[in-house]
Design an enzyme around this catalytic site. Structure first.
Site, PDB file in Angstrom:
ATOM      1  N   ASP A  20       0.858  -1.298  -0.028  1.00  0.00           N
ATOM      2  CA  ASP A  20       0.110  -0.187   0.215  1.00  0.00           C
ATOM      3  C   ASP A  20       0.603   1.750   0.060  1.00  0.00           C
ATOM      4  O   ASP A  20       1.736   1.876   0.988  1.00  0.00           O
ATOM      5  CB  ASP A  20      -1.194  -0.134   1.046  1.00  0.00           C
ATOM      6  CG  ASP A  20      -1.616   1.258   1.330  1.00  0.00           C
ATOM      7  OD1 ASP A  20      -1.701   1.966   0.553  1.00  0.00           O
ATOM      8  OD2 ASP A  20      -3.030   1.177   2.458  1.00  0.00           O
TER       9      ASP A  20
ATOM     10  N   SER B   5      -1.586  14.538 -13.393  1.00  0.00           N
ATOM     11  CA  SER B   5      -2.812  14.708 -14.491  1.00  0.00           C
ATOM     12  C   SER B   5      -3.011  15.838 -15.100  1.00  0.00           C
ATOM     13  O   SER B   5      -2.141  17.206 -14.008  1.00  0.00           O
ATOM     14  CB  SER B   5      -4.161  14.145 -13.944  1.00  0.00           C
ATOM     15  OG  SER B   5      -5.490  14.650 -14.798  1.00  0.00           O
TER      16      SER B   5
ATOM     17  N   TYR C 225      -9.871  14.548  -6.103  1.00  0.00           N
ATOM     18  CA  TYR C 225      -9.038  13.848  -7.467  1.00  0.00           C
ATOM     19  C   TYR C 225      -8.277  14.674  -7.864  1.00  0.00           C
ATOM     20  O   TYR C 225      -6.803  15.263  -7.854  1.00  0.00           O
ATOM     21  CB  TYR C 225      -9.349  13.077  -8.503  1.00  0.00           C
ATOM     22  CG  TYR C 225      -8.275  12.554  -9.386  1.00  0.00           C
ATOM     23  CD1 TYR C 225      -7.870  11.516  -9.044  1.00  0.00           C
ATOM     24  CD2 TYR C 225      -8.236  13.883 -10.188  1.00  0.00           C
ATOM     25  CE1 TYR C 225      -6.706  11.392 -10.008  1.00  0.00           C
ATOM     26  CE2 TYR C 225      -7.828  13.087 -11.775  1.00  0.00           C
ATOM     27  CZ  TYR C 225      -7.445  11.642 -11.090  1.00  0.00           C
ATOM     28  OH  TYR C 225      -6.004  10.796 -12.441  1.00  0.00           O
TER      29      TYR C 225
ATOM     30  N   ALA D 101      -6.903  18.144  -6.525  1.00  0.00           N
ATOM     31  CA  ALA D 101      -6.794  18.769  -5.687  1.00  0.00           C
ATOM     32  C   ALA D 101      -4.735  17.649  -5.254  1.00  0.00           C
ATOM     33  O   ALA D 101      -4.176  18.422  -5.660  1.00  0.00           O
ATOM     34  CB  ALA D 101      -6.974  18.763  -4.498  1.00  0.00           C
ATOM     35  N   SER D 102      -5.655  16.377  -5.526  1.00  0.00           N
ATOM     36  CA  SER D 102      -4.172  15.506  -5.333  1.00  0.00           C
ATOM     37  C   SER D 102      -3.784  16.202  -6.223  1.00  0.00           C
ATOM     38  O   SER D 102      -1.746  15.590  -5.735  1.00  0.00           O
ATOM     39  CB  SER D 102      -4.369  14.420  -5.373  1.00  0.00           C
ATOM     40  OG  SER D 102      -5.107  14.136  -6.501  1.00  0.00           O
ATOM     41  N   LYS D 103      -3.698  16.001  -7.947  1.00  0.00           N
ATOM     42  CA  LYS D 103      -2.586  15.663  -8.871  1.00  0.00           C
ATOM     43  C   LYS D 103      -2.592  17.291  -8.688  1.00  0.00           C
ATOM     44  O   LYS D 103      -1.076  16.801  -9.098  1.00  0.00           O
ATOM     45  CB  LYS D 103      -3.457  15.858  -9.264  1.00  0.00           C
ATOM     46  CG  LYS D 103      -3.910  13.746 -10.066  1.00  0.00           C
ATOM     47  CD  LYS D 103      -3.404  13.062  -9.638  1.00  0.00           C
ATOM     48  CE  LYS D 103      -3.231  11.527  -9.916  1.00  0.00           C
ATOM     49  NZ  LYS D 103      -2.098  10.984 -10.045  1.00  0.00           N
TER      50      LYS D 103
END
Length: 309
Positions: A107, A187, A200, A202-204
């Protein structure tokens, strides 16, 4: 201090415009010359017996990356939380030309797991030449989907951002020794966010910002390629198009073609890769005309004050 700030507010905008106007043409000519040089003189890096560690390798882009590197004779270390699917990918990568493939169930959002799969790779092959941070998850979501329970959305940041950070921090000492490379799959939504995927996106964006900073801090010790694909025919891509019908008109890239482009880009030592290339047009639009982009996004996605109540 206030006087200096006022002076900068007045002087810097026209000065920056003047500098951009002065250096734009020479810079474009320089870029063209570099491009021509790559076409004429550059040959792809020989990947035979190079050790490549790929996270999220059980499906999607990661699976296709395993095949692309395998065809070039690379030694592979494949990581995913789904070990049963990794075994199938490993067998096919061997059949395509990889001399040796090891698999690790892990993980990436857990630091101890990242230490474990990096150590396993180095102990098994004796070195590490390239880390591909590909593992990622996503779920189409708007702010109104938030239910005050973080258990549904925090894994997106944990896997997409911290998973890439943890793996890189563990791999950097070994990559410095081999003068290797980090490839991170972010992305285009990280710099051109669209409605319906806020967490999503924000994470990228965090991934892009972190690895741009890391590249500056590492200097020439390790190469870093940041990949910002548009829509890709993966499970996540289909989830997005299913939730937002307007996204169905956007062409989706094949994961296999994207994987080939990523491998070639890493071999060239590119700083960035955006595929398909037409997506690059969106960046200057976002920078130069943010109000127009926001209006167009709200219009295309059918957003209005009534729709968010």
């Amino acid at each position: 201090m206030a006087a200096i700030e006022k002076l900068l507010n007045v002087a810097l905008p026209p000065l920056s415009f003047l500098l951009l106007s002065t250096f734009m043409l020479p810079f474009l000519l320089f870029k063209i010359l570099l491009y021509v040089r790559k076409l004429v003189a550059h040959t792809d890096e020989n990947l035979e017996d190079k050790v490549v560690l790929i996270t999220g390798a059980a499906s999607g882009i990661g699976e296709q990356l395993a095949y692309a590197y395998g065809r070039r004779g690379a030694l592979l270390s494949l990581v995913d939380i789904r070990k049963d699917k990794l075994e199938i990918v490993a067998d096919k990568a061997k059949s395509l030309g990889s001399p040796d493939v090891t698999i690790i169930a892990a993980d990436v959002s857990k630091l101890q797991d990242c230490h474990r799969f990096v150590d396993h790779t180095v102990n098994h092959f004796g070195r590490l030449d390239c880390l591909v941070n590909n593992a990622g998850i996503g779920k189409p979501s708007e702010f109104k989907d938030w239910s005050n329970h973080d258990s549904e959305f925090t894994p997106i940041m944990d896997v997409n951002f911290w998973g890439s950070v943890y793996g890189s921090l563990c791999a950097i000492p070994h990559l410095k020794t081999s003068k290797g490379r980090i490839i991170v799959v972010a992305s285009a939504l990280g710099w051109f966010p669209l409605p319906g995927s806020s967490i999503y996106n924000a994470s990228k964006a965090a991934v892009i910002n972190y690895f741009e900073t890391l590249r500056m801090e590492l200097g020439w010790a390790i190469g870093i390629t940041i990949v910002t694909p548009g829509l890709v025919k993966t499970d996540l891509g289909f989830k997005l198009t299913k939730k937002e019908s307007i996204m169905g008109i956007v062409p989706m890239a094949l994961a296999s073609e994207l994987a080939e482009s990523i491998v070639k880009s890493g071999c060239r030592g590119d700083m960035y890769l955006t595929e398909p290339s037409w997506v690059k047009v969106l960046f200057p639009l976002k920078v130069l005309y943010p109000q127009v982009v926001d209006w167009a996004s709200r219009f295309c996605f059918g957003l209005s004050p009534k729709s968010i109540n």
